[in-house]
Scaffold this active site. Structure first.
Site, short mmCIF file in Angstrom:
data_model
loop_
_atom_site.label_atom_id
_atom_site.label_comp_id
_atom_site.label_asym_id
_atom_site.label_seq_id
_atom_site.Cartn_x
_atom_site.Cartn_y
_atom_site.Cartn_z
N TYR A 74 62.65 36.31 32.42
CA TYR A 74 62.64 37.30 33.52
C TYR A 74 62.17 38.66 33.03
CZ TYR A 74 64.21 39.67 37.76
OH TYR A 74 64.24 40.40 38.91
N ASP A 127 37.96 45.72 52.78
CA ASP A 127 38.80 45.66 54.00
C ASP A 127 40.29 45.84 53.71
OD1 ASP A 127 39.08 43.12 52.92
OD2 ASP A 127 38.61 42.03 54.76
N LYS A 259 39.04 37.93 40.64
CA LYS A 259 37.58 37.91 40.50
C LYS A 259 37.26 37.94 39.00
CE LYS A 259 38.20 39.63 44.82
NZ LYS A 259 39.53 39.85 45.41
#
Ligand code: F0G
Length: 470
Positions: A74, A127, A259
């Protein structure tokens, strides 16, 4: 650097995923079921999927093996330390925040720095950056360079207009500007790159005025490739050196690592301001997860650390950019006008030019998108007035996009040139029939990012005027 021959893939294929083509009747049925919104198609019903280059790439053997090293602790996982070190080295910033994707980085950054009515200036907002700016109460301002509108194949059409930037700062004052962002490469303007000289000019203006300067660096390595290829003085520098110069000239970075992280999921924020880091990390714990995993698994962080290194390999980038150019040439030869030069991740077709009989508010880009699926089972995406238009949230007026584009995005290391030859053959058949295509109307839409979920209906074909037929 002048060799334009399409190189063979600098990799061989180790694992395959079968794809198949539905027949025309089935495709027609799927379009109706999806209300003509290609985001609602099942991927299994798509033959060649050029919807996006985001999260759709193929991982390398090194990345698959890195998965097994994932430390799922964690807090303070070793996978985070490895990711942090890689990001610090490439992006040259002390503080690193992993995020599950680009828009979560945008949301955390903008909801921390944007005050109601303050501006975020960008060469062109993507966008989600636009939507997150508005969502945080800010006003997105696009300042693309004048060359971005030119039909000439000029280099670095992705630049920011520095004259208008100076004027904007002078007119509105620095208090109202939350930050200036540079999107590399400039996705909404055809994936066009930004030059190093433009970066330095913008950074100097920001520094002089004490305005934070950040990158939206989703495709930073592709941008560095163009600087190496086309900007005088950079031909002999490595991609890593160019990236270092680029990231030394900024205050921080937001990145969708889906990407140029060569990963299927992931994002990051890297920055040097400790106080800002603390505020973002505090918010992170509430909305995304502990700051050493940020909504990702330890194995994702391993994959990202490996992918961020691999993406800077010159042979990979040379192949990648030339494959985009290859598809661009094929599509152009098929008779579709494209944005030139081709950029780093996609071929953009000018649907407005190809289909002048369909007005922008009837979405010529969408008409062409639907046709690519109907004709070839190929999924592409509209980037025109459906994606960027709508009701302006500030003026209440109906707005349209600057260009009615259609994007064919190339997933990284996924399709071969024969797939792209097939796409071009579909394009040729569409062009032969272009005068029969009609526009669309929206029958249901959400207030923001409407293109993802809206429902559409075809309009009756209008009579195409004789002069437009030529
Ligand atoms: N910035 C740019 C320049 C992008 O292209 C994207 C995503 C994002 C931010 C948001 O990142 O998807 O990880 O949340 N672009 C994808 C595309 C969706 O298809 O161009 P995300």
């Amino acid at each position: 650097m002048k060799n334009d021959r399409q190189p063979a893939e600098p990799f061989r294929i180790k694992s395959i995923e079968p794809i198949s083509l539905l027949n025309r009747e089935e495709r027609e049925k799927k379009l109706i079921e999806a209300n003509y919104n290609i985001f609602k198609l099942d991927a299994a019903d798509v033959y060649i999927d050029l919807l996006t280059d985001s999260g759709t790439g193929a991982m390398s053997a090194q990345q698959w093996s890195a998965l097994m090293r994932g430390d799922e602790s964690y807090a303070g996982a070793s996978s985070f330390r490895k990711f942090e070190k890689t990001v610090q080295e490439i992006f040259r910033k002390r503080y690193v925040v992993p995020c599950h994707q680009g828009r979560s980085a945008e949301h955390m950054m903008f909801s921390t720095v944007v005050k109601k009515g303050s501006y975020i200036i960008n060469n062109t907002h993507f966008d989600t950056t636009r939507a997150n700016t508005i969502h945080a109460g800010g006003i997105p301002v696009d300042l693309p360079c004048p060359e971005s509108d030119s039909s000439e194949p000029l280099p670095f059409k992705g630049n920011m207009d520095v004259v208008r930037l100076e004027q904007f700062v002078h007119k509105h004052g620095i208090e109202k500007i939350a930050m200036v962002m540079m999107t590399v490469t400039n996705n909404s303007i055809g994936g066009q790159p930004v030059s190093m000289s433009n970066i330095h000019e913008v950074y100097q203006i920001c520094k002089r005025n004490s305005i934070p300067f950040f990158y939206d660096s989703a495709r930073f390595a592709e941008n560095c490739y163009f600087i190496k290829r086309d900007e005088p003085g950079y031909g002999d520098k490595s991609i890593r050196e160019i990236a270092a110069e680029m990231f030394d000239a900024c205050d921080g970075v937001l990145m969708s690592a889906k990407k140029d992280g060569l990963a299927n999921i992931g994002g990051l924020i890297a920055l040097s301001n400790e106080e800002l880091y603390r505020r973002i990390a505090d918010l992170m714990i509430i909305v995304e997860g502990f700051p050493t995993y940020g909504g990702l698994a330890g194995r994702d962080l391993e994959v990202l650390a490996t992918g961020l290194e691999e993406v800077m390999n010159f042979d990979y980038l040379d192949f990648r950019v030339k494959q985009v150019a290859y598809l661009g040439r094929q599509i152009k030869q098929a008779g579709m006008p494209i944005v030139e030069p081709t950029g780093g991740h996609a071929v953009f077709v000018d649907a407005g030019l190809l289909l002048p009989h369909i007005p922008p508010d009837q979405f010529p880009g969408l008409a062409l998108t639907v046709e690519f699926y109907r004709e070839g089972g190929v999924r592409v995406v509209e980037m025109g007035s459906l994606m960027f238009g709508g009701i302006d949230p500030f003026t209440g007026e109906k707005s349209l996009a600057r260009h009615e584009l259609l994007r064919l995005a190339l997933p990284r290391r996924v399709y071969t040139n024969s797939h792209y030859d097939y796409v071009a053959e579909s394009a040729k058949r569409i062009v032969a029939n272009k005068n029969s295509l009609a526009g669309y109307k929206i029958v249901r839409q959400p207030p923001l990012l409407r293109h993802f979920t809206c429902d559409l209906a075809p309009l009756k074909p209008e009579k195409v005027k004789e002069k437009q037929k030529q």
